[in-house]
Write an enzyme that holds these catalytic residues in place. Sequence first.
Site, mmCIF file in Angstrom:
data_model
loop_
_atom_site.group_PDB
_atom_site.id
_atom_site.type_symbol
_atom_site.label_atom_id
_atom_site.label_comp_id
_atom_site.label_asym_id
_atom_site.label_seq_id
_atom_site.Cartn_x
_atom_site.Cartn_y
_atom_site.Cartn_z
ATOM 1 N N GLU A 1 4.027 -0.295 -6.639
ATOM 2 C CA GLU A 1 3.409 0.982 -6.293
ATOM 3 C C GLU A 1 2.083 1.222 -7.027
ATOM 4 O O GLU A 1 1.134 1.722 -6.441
ATOM 5 C CB GLU A 1 4.380 2.122 -6.617
ATOM 6 C CG GLU A 1 3.875 3.492 -6.244
ATOM 7 C CD GLU A 1 4.906 4.573 -6.477
ATOM 8 O OE1 GLU A 1 4.684 5.684 -5.974
ATOM 9 O OE2 GLU A 1 5.918 4.324 -7.146
ATOM 10 N N ASP A 2 2.029 0.856 -8.304
ATOM 11 C CA ASP A 2 0.892 1.250 -9.134
ATOM 12 C C ASP A 2 -0.077 0.132 -9.495
ATOM 13 O O ASP A 2 -1.032 0.369 -10.229
ATOM 14 C CB ASP A 2 1.403 1.867 -10.443
ATOM 15 C CG ASP A 2 2.123 3.185 -10.232
ATOM 16 O OD1 ASP A 2 1.964 3.789 -9.156
ATOM 17 O OD2 ASP A 2 2.852 3.602 -11.143
#
Length: 140
Positions: free
Chosen positions: A67-68
């Site tokens: 996600e990051d």
Amino acid sequence: MWSPDGYGEALRFAAERHGDQRMPGTGWPYVVHLTAVAGEVMAALTREPFAAPDLAVQCALLHDTVEDTATTAAEVAARFGAAVADGVVALLLIDAGPRALAAAALAVALVGWRPDGAWELAALGLTPAAVGSLAAVWRR
């Protein structure tokens, strides 16, 4: 019990991928958050037997990697296996604190779908989409 070698490998991978990322509002390295989630998982593993403790711990450490960072689920799968990658993808849908994330990572590690488990996840504040993703992982 979970493997210290698997923990170390996942932590090194996550730390490398998150690089200089910091926890919002604290300035602390992002791995502090990841190890807090993993710590919750490991604490729960001392109280409850799970069929795949390494899966739970690795998912906890890697839950924000896709996600990051620029890391893909395929890269996670190549390094840690499809089950870990699927667990990480399922955890993408959860916007919660370390305890709820730890509970979800443990849920990912359960073998077999338990129809009565969906309400437990809902009680943690997980969205229906997150419950559905975890259910798909459980069915493996």
